[in-house]
Design a protein around this motif. Structure first.
Motif, PDB file in Angstrom:
ATOM      1  N   PRO A 167       0.801  -1.226   0.000  1.00 12.86           N
ATOM      2  CA  PRO A 167       0.000   0.000   0.000  1.00 12.86           C
ATOM      3  C   PRO A 167       0.838   1.284   0.000  1.00 12.86           C
ATOM      4  O   PRO A 167       0.305   2.360  -0.259  1.00 12.86           O
ATOM      5  CB  PRO A 167      -0.819  -0.111   1.290  1.00 12.86           C
ATOM      6  N   VAL A 168       2.134   1.193   0.296  1.00 10.71           N
ATOM      7  CA  VAL A 168       2.954   2.416   0.369  1.00 10.71           C
ATOM      8  C   VAL A 168       4.135   2.389  -0.621  1.00 10.71           C
ATOM      9  O   VAL A 168       5.088   3.145  -0.474  1.00 10.71           O
ATOM     10  CB  VAL A 168       3.463   2.663   1.817  1.00 10.71           C
ATOM     11  N   ALA A 170       6.626   0.480  -1.037  1.00 17.90           N
ATOM     12  CA  ALA A 170       7.947   0.341  -0.403  1.00 17.90           C
ATOM     13  C   ALA A 170       8.845  -0.660  -1.137  1.00 17.90           C
ATOM     14  O   ALA A 170      10.044  -0.703  -0.887  1.00 17.90           O
ATOM     15  CB  ALA A 170       7.767  -0.086   1.053  1.00 17.90           C
ATOM     16  N   ILE A 171       8.245  -1.463  -2.018  1.00 16.47           N
ATOM     17  CA  ILE A 171       9.018  -2.532  -2.667  1.00 16.47           C
ATOM     18  C   ILE A 171       9.534  -2.043  -4.024  1.00 16.47           C
ATOM     19  O   ILE A 171       8.756  -1.610  -4.878  1.00 16.47           O
ATOM     20  CB  ILE A 171       8.143  -3.799  -2.829  1.00 16.47           C
ATOM     21  N   ILE A 186      14.097  -2.853  -0.999  1.00 17.39           N
ATOM     22  CA  ILE A 186      12.941  -2.364  -0.238  1.00 17.39           C
ATOM     23  C   ILE A 186      13.293  -1.084   0.515  1.00 17.39           C
ATOM     24  O   ILE A 186      14.432  -0.938   0.987  1.00 17.39           O
ATOM     25  CB  ILE A 186      12.424  -3.452   0.745  1.00 17.39           C
ATOM     26  N   CYS A 191       8.219   1.124   4.932  1.00 14.82           N
ATOM     27  CA  CYS A 191       7.465  -0.068   5.336  1.00 14.82           C
ATOM     28  C   CYS A 191       7.233  -0.049   6.850  1.00 14.82           C
ATOM     29  O   CYS A 191       6.102  -0.220   7.314  1.00 14.82           O
ATOM     30  CB  CYS A 191       8.244  -1.318   4.929  1.00 14.82           C
ATOM     31  N   ILE A 195       3.763   0.066   9.040  1.00 11.74           N
ATOM     32  CA  ILE A 195       3.399  -1.038   9.940  1.00 11.74           C
ATOM     33  C   ILE A 195       3.097  -0.501  11.348  1.00 11.74           C
ATOM     34  O   ILE A 195       2.126  -0.905  11.983  1.00 11.74           O
ATOM     35  CB  ILE A 195       4.521  -2.102   9.991  1.00 11.74           C
ATOM     36  N   CYS A 205       0.317  -4.892   8.731  1.00 17.29           N
ATOM     37  CA  CYS A 205       0.448  -5.037   7.280  1.00 17.29           C
ATOM     38  C   CYS A 205       1.247  -6.296   7.003  1.00 17.29           C
ATOM     39  O   CYS A 205       2.396  -6.416   7.409  1.00 17.29           O
ATOM     40  CB  CYS A 205       1.105  -3.834   6.629  1.00 17.29           C
ATOM     41  N   LYS A 207       0.580  -7.704   3.803  1.00 16.62           N
ATOM     42  CA  LYS A 207       0.140  -7.869   2.407  1.00 16.62           C
ATOM     43  C   LYS A 207       1.179  -8.597   1.568  1.00 16.62           C
ATOM     44  O   LYS A 207       0.840  -9.464   0.765  1.00 16.62           O
ATOM     45  CB  LYS A 207      -0.123  -6.497   1.771  1.00 16.62           C
ATOM     46  N   CYS A 208       2.469  -8.222   1.737  1.00 15.80           N
ATOM     47  CA  CYS A 208       3.480  -8.825   0.873  1.00 15.80           C
ATOM     48  C   CYS A 208       3.644 -10.315   1.181  1.00 15.80           C
ATOM     49  O   CYS A 208       4.009 -11.091   0.305  1.00 15.80           O
ATOM     50  CB  CYS A 208       4.814  -8.089   0.991  1.00 15.80           C
TER      51      CYS A 208
HETATM   52  S1  SF4 Z   1       4.741  -5.163   5.126  1.00 15.40           S
HETATM   53 FE1  SF4 Z   1       5.041  -5.501   2.916  1.00 15.40          FE
HETATM   54  S2  SF4 Z   1       3.158  -4.772   1.966  1.00 15.40           S
HETATM   55 FE2  SF4 Z   1       3.217  -3.915   4.042  1.00 15.40          FE
HETATM   56  S3  SF4 Z   1       4.204  -1.917   3.841  1.00 15.40           S
HETATM   57 FE3  SF4 Z   1       5.821  -3.370   4.276  1.00 15.40          FE
HETATM   58  S4  SF4 Z   1       6.588  -4.019   2.266  1.00 15.40           S
HETATM   59 FE4  SF4 Z   1       4.606  -3.042   1.956  1.00 15.40          FE
END
Ligand code: SF4
Ligand code: SF4
Length: 221
Positions: A167-168, A170-171, A186, A191, A195, A205, A207-208
């Motif tokens: 969502p941000v 970061a990757i 990253i 990230c 979080i 978070c 999600k990844c």
């Molecule tokens: S945990 Fe993964 S999906 Fe969530 S902000 Fe960090 S890199 Fe992005």
């Protein structure tokens, strides 16, 4: 399969590998051989993420961390009973530098060097069998071990699921190889900030992890 690996798998580890970690962390120079321990997360953990029940998700996650720590400690004892030195590198013994967000000897390093998987675009450890739905631990020892073949390059291929799910943003598009630094793949500060904000809101978070193509394949399998 050697007796130690068989023992650790019988205790419940999902995957076990051996790596040469000599010289990686100055704290452990007398224990140059690493045993990587991987424990899969149950599929229901991902159901908790779907329903945004992070209390249950983190309960499940930490339960698996504790389970794997117990396996590491039993492995330590097993090796010591064979007459070698050993140190279970459990989470509480592998201190995290909160400025760098790095532990003394990252589990991911031992795991990739053991050949158990690679680092995904997400900077998470990825296995072919369970995606990144895993927890990691390790044992260090001076017991002679037959090392696995280190994985040195990403096996994510053309997949970008985790990158698209973040969502941000970061990757980074850059895929991992063992010549890169973490910041090449990253933006860990972005990230982490996200979080923490999510955590304060009683969420999280992941999600990844949950959107990883291979985590999803594991879930469906
Ligand atoms: S945990 Fe993964 S999906 Fe969530 S902000 Fe960090 S890199 Fe992005
Ligand atoms: S989602 Fe795809 S790119 Fe990301 S870690 Fe998983 S396999 Fe690799």
């Amino acid at each position: 399969m050697d007796k130690l690996k068989k023992y650790l798998l019988e205790l419940g580890a999902s995957k076990v590998g051996y790596a040469d970690v000599n010289g990686i962390a100055s704290e452990f120079t007398s224990l140059p051989n690493g045993i990587s321990l991987v424990l899969k997360l149950p599929k229901k953990a991902m159901d908790h993420i779907d329903s945004e029940d992070y209390e249950k998700y983190w309960g499940c996650f930490h339960g698996k961390v504790d389970e794997l720590s117990e396996i590491a400690l039993e492995g330590e004892e097993y090796i010591k009973n064979l007459g070698y030195d050993a140190f279970a590198l459990t989470m509480s013994r592998n201190e995290c530098d909160m400025k760098k967000l790095l532990s003394i000897l990252p589990y991911k390093t031992i795991a990739t060097k053991s050949g158990l998987g690679w680092i995904g675009r997400s900077a998470l450890f990825v296995t072919p069998e369970y995606g990144s739905a895993v927890v990691l631990s390790a044992i260090l020892t001076d017991m002679p071990l037959e090392f696995g073949k280190a994985v040195t390059d990403s096996q994510c291929e053309d997949c970008e699921n985790c990158q698209n799910a973040c969502p941000v943003n970061a990757i980074n598009p850059q895929k991992w190889n063992d010549r890169l630094n973490r910041e090449d793949i990253i933006d860990i500060d972005t990230c982490f900030e996200y979080i923490i904000d999510q955590y304060k809101a009683g969420l999280g978070c992941t999600k990844c992890m949950s959107e990883c193509r291979l985590t999803q394949e594991y879930r469906k399998g």
